[in-house]
Motif scaffolding. Structure first.
Motif, PDB file in Angstrom:
ATOM      1  N   PRO A 169       0.704  -1.097   0.113  1.00 22.68           N
ATOM      2  CA  PRO A 169       0.006  -0.010   0.110  1.00 22.68           C
ATOM      3  C   PRO A 169       0.709   1.354  -0.005  1.00 22.68           C
ATOM      4  O   PRO A 169       0.271   2.301  -0.404  1.00 22.68           O
ATOM      5  CB  PRO A 169      -0.868  -0.095   1.511  1.00 22.68           C
ATOM      6  N   LEU A 170       2.421   1.293   0.324  1.00 19.52           N
ATOM      7  CA  LEU A 170       2.977   2.618   0.500  1.00 19.52           C
ATOM      8  C   LEU A 170       3.610   2.623  -1.044  1.00 19.52           C
ATOM      9  O   LEU A 170       4.025   3.799  -1.306  1.00 19.52           O
ATOM     10  CB  LEU A 170       4.336   2.115   1.586  1.00 19.52           C
ATOM     11  N   ARG A 171       3.510   1.634  -1.896  1.00 16.66           N
ATOM     12  CA  ARG A 171       3.860   1.997  -3.278  1.00 16.66           C
ATOM     13  C   ARG A 171       2.528   1.610  -4.280  1.00 16.66           C
ATOM     14  O   ARG A 171       2.551   0.634  -4.789  1.00 16.66           O
ATOM     15  CB  ARG A 171       4.905   1.077  -3.497  1.00 16.66           C
ATOM     16  N   PRO A 172       1.674   2.546  -4.338  1.00 16.51           N
ATOM     17  CA  PRO A 172       0.532   1.975  -5.248  1.00 16.51           C
ATOM     18  C   PRO A 172       0.855   2.064  -6.615  1.00 16.51           C
ATOM     19  O   PRO A 172       1.638   2.850  -7.156  1.00 16.51           O
ATOM     20  CB  PRO A 172      -0.555   3.290  -4.745  1.00 16.51           C
ATOM     21  N   LEU A 173       0.198   1.254  -7.218  1.00 17.92           N
ATOM     22  CA  LEU A 173       0.245   1.108  -8.564  1.00 17.92           C
ATOM     23  C   LEU A 173      -0.451   2.060  -9.180  1.00 17.92           C
ATOM     24  O   LEU A 173      -1.268   3.070  -8.905  1.00 17.92           O
ATOM     25  CB  LEU A 173       0.147  -0.336  -9.031  1.00 17.92           C
TER      26      LEU A 173
END
Length: 299
Positions: A169-173
Motif C-alpha cells: 500500500p505504500l507503493r500504489p500502482l
C-alpha cells in the motif's frame, strides 16, 4: 554305427516342442479362436480352417457351432483426432460426395481473396505490442536482437509461472490496475503495469547560464509515454546490473530482470526512490518557470 535316437525320445522331444509352441501361441492369441484337434498320445495340435461349401458358406450342421465359437463383431470405426483440420477435411469430402465444389473460391483462384488488404504502414515487424518491442530493443546489446528476444521470452515466461505478487500500500500502482492475482495470467500486461507505474511523469532540464552568474536553471519538463517508459526501463536495468550474479549462463540476466520487475510491483525495488526524487526536484523547480530570463526567451 547305431543311431542313438529312439522312437520314444523323438516323441518326447516333439511333445516338448509342441507344448512350447502352444504356450507361445496362447500369449499371442487374438480375437479369432484356434480350432484344435488332438492326435494320438502326443499333445500336438494344429489349427484347421472351417470347412466351406462351393459358395464359401458353412454347411448347415456347422453353422450353429461356428456362430457359438466365433461371435460376430462389427468393424472398428475409424477414429480421427478431434481437431479442426480433420473436421475441415471431412467437410470437404462430404462436399465432393454431394457433387459440390471443394473450394468455394472465385474461378481461377486457389484461395479466396482477402476481405481486407493490409494497410500501407502495416508491417510484419510491428506485430508485437508497442511496450514489448520497446523493452526488447532496450535489452539488446551489441546489435544481438535474437538474444534480446530470447531474454524477453524468458522474462515473460518467468512472470507467467511466478506466484501472484503482493502489492504494497505504500507503493500504489496505477489507478485502475487489475487485481494482483490476475497479473500472471497476462505477462505482457504485468510488464506494462510495472514499467508505467514506476515511470516518472517529468524530467529536469538544466539550462546553463540562465540563472545568472554562470548558474544553471533547472526547469521541469513533461515527457511523452514512450520517453517515460524508456527512462523507467533504464532505471530497472541499472538496478539489475547492481545485483550479484547468480551464476554463469545466458539466462541469468533475464532471471534477474524478471525478479526486479516483480520487486517493482511489490514496491521493494530501489527504482521507486529514484522516481520520488525526480518528482520532488520537479516540484521544487516549478518556481523557475516564471524566471525573467525564461520569460524573455519565450517572447
Amino acid at each position: 554305427m547305431a543311431s542313438k535316437l529312439s522312437p520314444w525320445g523323438a516323441c518326447r522331444s516333439l511333445t516338448i516342442r509342441t507344448r512350447s509352441i502352444l504356450q507361445h501361441a496362447e500369449r499371442k492369441a487374438t480375437a479369432a479362436p484356434f480350432h484344435m484337434a488332438r492326435r494320438g498320445m502326443a499333445d500336438n495340435t494344429t489349427s484347421r480352417e472351417p470347412p466351406s461349401g462351393s459358395d464359401g458358406a458353412l454347411p448347415p450342421s456347422m453353422a450353429g457351432k461356428a456362430s457359438a465359437e466365433q461371435p460376430h463383431t462389427s468393424p472398428r470405426p475409424e477414429q480421427f483426432a478431434p481437431n479442426w483440420l480433420n473436421a475441415e477435411a471431412i467437410a470437404r469430402l462430404e462436399q465432393v460426395a454431394a457433387g459440390e465444389d471443394m473450394y468455394d473460391n472465385e474461378e481461377g483462384l486457389k484461395f479466396g481473396v482477402l476481405s481486407q488488404l493490409p494497410g500501407k504502414h502495416d508491417h510484419l515487424q510491428k506485430r508485437y505490442p508497442e511496450v514489448l518491442d520497446q523493452v526488447t530493443k532496450l535489452l539488446m546489446r551489441d546489435g544481438k536482437l535474437s538474444k534480446a528476444q530470447r531474454d524477453m521470452a524468458f522474462i515473460l515466461n518467468f512472470l507467467r509461472t511466478s506466484s501472484a505478487p503482493k502489492v504494497s500500500p505504500l507503493r500504489p500502482l496505477l489507478p485502475g490496475a487489475p487485481p494482483a492475482h490476475t497479473l500472471p495470467l497476462d505477462p505482457v500486461a504485468y510488464l506494462t503495469l510495472a514499467i508505467d507505474s514506476v515511470a516518472p511523469l517529468l524530467r529536469i532540464r538544466s539550462m546553463k547560464g540562465m540563472a545568472g552568474g554562470g548558474q544553471a536553471l533547472e526547469i521541469p519538463e513533461p515527457m511523452a509515454a514512450r520517453q517515460r517508459r524508456r527512462v523507467a526501463v533504464q532505471w530497472i536495468l541499472d538496478a539489475v546490473n547492481k545485483k550479484k550474479s547468480k551464476g554463469s549462463g545466458r539466462s541469468m540476466f533475464a532471471h534477474k530482470m524478471a525478479e526486479e520487475i516483480i520487486a517493482v510491483i511489490e514496491g521493494r525495488s530501489s527504482v521507486w526512490d529514484r522516481r520520488q526524487t525526480v518528482h520532488k526536484l520537479g516540484t521544487a523547480a516549478r518556481a523557475n518557470l516564471n524566471h525573467p530570463a525564461l520569460l524573455a526567451k519565450r517572447k
